[in-house]
Motif scaffolding. Sequence first.
Motif, short mmCIF file in Angstrom:
data_model
loop_
_atom_site.label_atom_id
_atom_site.label_comp_id
_atom_site.label_asym_id
_atom_site.label_seq_id
_atom_site.Cartn_x
_atom_site.Cartn_y
_atom_site.Cartn_z
N HIS A 127 0.81 -1.22 0.00
CA HIS A 127 0.00 0.00 0.00
C HIS A 127 0.84 1.28 0.00
N LEU A 128 2.15 1.14 0.08
CA LEU A 128 3.13 2.21 -0.16
C LEU A 128 3.21 3.30 0.91
N GLY A 129 2.10 3.82 1.36
CA GLY A 129 2.14 4.97 2.26
C GLY A 129 2.33 4.66 3.74
N PRO A 130 1.85 3.53 4.25
CA PRO A 130 1.83 3.32 5.70
C PRO A 130 3.19 3.35 6.39
N GLN A 131 4.27 3.05 5.68
CA GLN A 131 5.58 3.04 6.34
C GLN A 131 5.99 4.44 6.80
N LEU A 132 5.38 5.47 6.23
CA LEU A 132 5.72 6.83 6.64
C LEU A 132 5.30 7.08 8.08
N GLY A 133 4.12 6.57 8.46
CA GLY A 133 3.67 6.71 9.84
C GLY A 133 4.53 5.89 10.80
N ILE A 134 4.98 4.73 10.35
CA ILE A 134 5.86 3.91 11.18
C ILE A 134 7.15 4.66 11.49
N ALA A 135 7.67 5.36 10.49
CA ALA A 135 8.87 6.16 10.71
C ALA A 135 8.65 7.21 11.80
N ASP A 136 7.44 7.79 11.82
CA ASP A 136 7.12 8.74 12.89
C ASP A 136 7.25 8.09 14.25
N GLY A 137 6.76 6.84 14.37
CA GLY A 137 6.81 6.15 15.65
C GLY A 137 8.23 5.85 16.09
N ILE A 138 9.06 5.41 15.16
CA ILE A 138 10.46 5.14 15.48
C ILE A 138 11.14 6.42 15.93
N ALA A 139 10.89 7.49 15.19
CA ALA A 139 11.50 8.78 15.53
C ALA A 139 10.98 9.32 16.86
N LEU A 140 9.69 9.10 17.14
CA LEU A 140 9.14 9.53 18.42
C LEU A 140 9.83 8.81 19.56
N ALA A 141 10.04 7.50 19.41
CA ALA A 141 10.74 6.73 20.44
C ALA A 141 12.15 7.27 20.63
N ASN A 142 12.83 7.55 19.52
CA ASN A 142 14.18 8.13 19.61
C ASN A 142 14.16 9.44 20.39
N LYS A 143 13.17 10.27 20.11
CA LYS A 143 13.09 11.58 20.75
C LYS A 143 12.75 11.45 22.23
N VAL A 144 11.76 10.63 22.54
CA VAL A 144 11.34 10.46 23.94
C VAL A 144 12.49 9.89 24.78
N LYS A 145 13.24 8.98 24.19
CA LYS A 145 14.38 8.36 24.90
C LYS A 145 15.64 9.21 24.84
N ASN A 146 15.57 10.33 24.13
CA ASN A 146 16.72 11.22 23.97
C ASN A 146 17.95 10.48 23.43
N GLU A 147 17.71 9.67 22.41
CA GLU A 147 18.78 8.84 21.85
C GLU A 147 19.60 9.55 20.78
N LYS A 148 19.15 10.71 20.36
CA LYS A 148 19.87 11.50 19.35
C LYS A 148 20.13 10.67 18.08
N LYS A 149 19.05 10.13 17.55
CA LYS A 149 19.13 9.35 16.32
C LYS A 149 18.16 9.92 15.29
N ALA A 150 18.50 9.71 14.04
CA ALA A 150 17.62 10.10 12.94
C ALA A 150 17.01 8.85 12.32
N THR A 151 15.95 9.03 11.56
CA THR A 151 15.28 7.95 10.84
C THR A 151 15.06 8.42 9.42
N ILE A 152 15.22 7.53 8.46
CA ILE A 152 14.95 7.90 7.07
C ILE A 152 13.94 6.92 6.49
N VAL A 153 12.94 7.46 5.78
CA VAL A 153 11.88 6.65 5.20
C VAL A 153 11.68 7.07 3.74
N PHE A 154 11.34 6.09 2.91
CA PHE A 154 11.23 6.33 1.47
C PHE A 154 9.80 6.22 0.98
N THR A 155 9.50 7.01 -0.02
CA THR A 155 8.29 6.84 -0.81
C THR A 155 8.62 7.29 -2.22
N GLY A 156 7.72 6.97 -3.14
CA GLY A 156 7.92 7.42 -4.50
C GLY A 156 7.02 8.61 -4.80
#
Length: 666
Positions: A127-156
């Motif tokens: 379905h192509l689009g749903p992984q974008l929201g998953i990236a938000d969740g990974i990034a939110l966890a990084n931010k809440v945990k103060n892990e200082k990490k980035a996430t990259i997600v692709f779409t066409g």
Amino acid sequence: MDILEKRSITYDRTAYSDQELKDIYTAILKPRLIEEKMLILLRQGKISKWFSGWGQEAISVGAALAMDEDEFILPMHRNLGIFTTRGIPLNRLFAQFQGKMSGFTKGRDRSFHFGAKDYKIAGMISHLGPQLGIADGIALANKVKNEKKATIVFTGDGGASEGDFHESLNVAAVWKLPVIFTVENNCWGLSTPSSEQFACKQFIDKGIGYGMKAVQIDGNNILEVISTIRNLAEEMRENPAPVLLECMTFRMRGHEEASGTKYYPEGIQDEWQIKDPVTNFELFLKEEGVIDEAFIKDLTKSIKKEIQNGLDIASAEEKIVPNTEKEIEDLFAPYEQQVIAPVSNSTSEKRLIDAISDGLKQSMQRFPETIIMGQDVAEYGGVFKITEGFVDLFGKERVRNTPLCESAIVGTGLGLSMKGMKAVVEMQFADFVTCGFNQIVNNLAKIHWRWGQNADVVVRMPTGAGVAAGPFHSQSNEAWFFHTPGLKILYPSSPSEAKGLLAAAIEDPNPVMFFEHKFLYRSIKEEVHDDYYTIEIGKANTVREGKALTIITYGLGVHWANEIVAESGIDAEIIDLRTLAPLDTEAIYASVKKTGKCLVLHEDCMTGGIGAEISALVTENCFKFLDAPVRRVASLDTPVPFDAGLEINFLPKERALTAINELMEY
């Protein structure tokens, strides 16, 4: 001069040593050589489908090289270079393409539809689009945990037309999440040109609308890709905020090989062939004296040998022997519930709404990795006030108001799971779940079965009629999910059940749909344990013992059944299912075998409702014990009406006594 012998891309090697340039060349050459081999295997019938990234390798390889190894990448069809650059063993990759057991989905999904947590890769779905929201969740966890990490997600450029694109970028912008949203603008969505996908001139024009930085680069220039993504990632690790990155490129082959490229305008492939990312980079390195023909020959030979070795291992693997027990077992992450009893005998009178709030609060205390998300759930406390006061207890990081974007938020919950956190997502009304339906039935429900990633997400669903709220705030939609393998469905009928089952749902590392009847929120109350406790998931409750008739029901239906039996004096046994999936068939069969008669009562519409499945199960498994046909009583097969009189007519309570009397007289 041959167009492949003249370089058309300008590179800036200022920050790169000779050795790093060689490593980059090795990384970009490998997916190209794999592509060549895959196209041969496709023609030979040894793989069933191939989504080519030919001409787009610089984006995938560049991104994987630019991100830290412990940072998540969420790729798409044409990102073979991400998998190879992250070091996934080629024999496992090829086994995945061939549908072998050593692939990442055990033959259950194809091509790049998989993730690998060990390599920090989160897989896509069709379905192509749903992984974008998953990236938000990974990034939110990084931010809440103060892990200082980035996430990259692709779409066409085609996939970016989906609503998930807007929802996910909007959430990331509002919450300042460290995500690089990368659009591989290859000019075509299957056979549809970009001019028929969007009207704006370029994707970076969208950035201002989301309040985020937007950058456009030459996606065929691998050094520009690496440098840009490195800089963006470094910046957002220290100052979290999303970026929209548009990589200009072109898809040299078909969407997948079977679709071909006949729809391309004549000459367009020749124009882009000049910009080939592998050939241009190779010419540049030769000009710089970094590599020569001997190096290229030896490297090509070495990679081809690695490819062939991987193929030999994958091809030698036996075909999968189906194991039905294992197929069903893998629907859920392994979990054996340990029912927790309250520590003390302390109780207090609680309404259903109070018990849910109490169970949610105590679960937040017990599991500090839990985040609550939903519309108006923070300071306002939700439209039903279940989370009122939670911000004072847990803070805005853990109790989060969301934009109106159910799909992105469910996806965010799944992303949190990938980082070992828990998510409780509130649908303001169960009716609104349609906007997040795809994420639930295609991502949450299937992801563990597909590639072993659990979805530790509870979706709270205020449901049901009886409050004169009309067709968009009163639906009973549990049957929509009952049909979907991989989801657990809980539906309590009392305050004590609601508290214990909600706590159990949050404990469970698997996706749970938790239905809460709105009419019952403030209309019933009972003594409920004050301590934290759980109730067994998958276990029905015998509300009333009886010998003449079994009434199987749940939710508000339990209260209807109690009233009818009390008024009629019929010696009926009432079974409150509590859990709709998994269904407690043992309790159902035992009761029916005892009474010989069965009525299934539920608020949902009749056709396709859960009662139909229960009726079929009882008929198949208890036929010789039955003294009458199984009866179903349910709401009308219409939408839920607004007018109170029409709503009463719609609901099944008034028809239930007639059906019971007919059964008793049979």
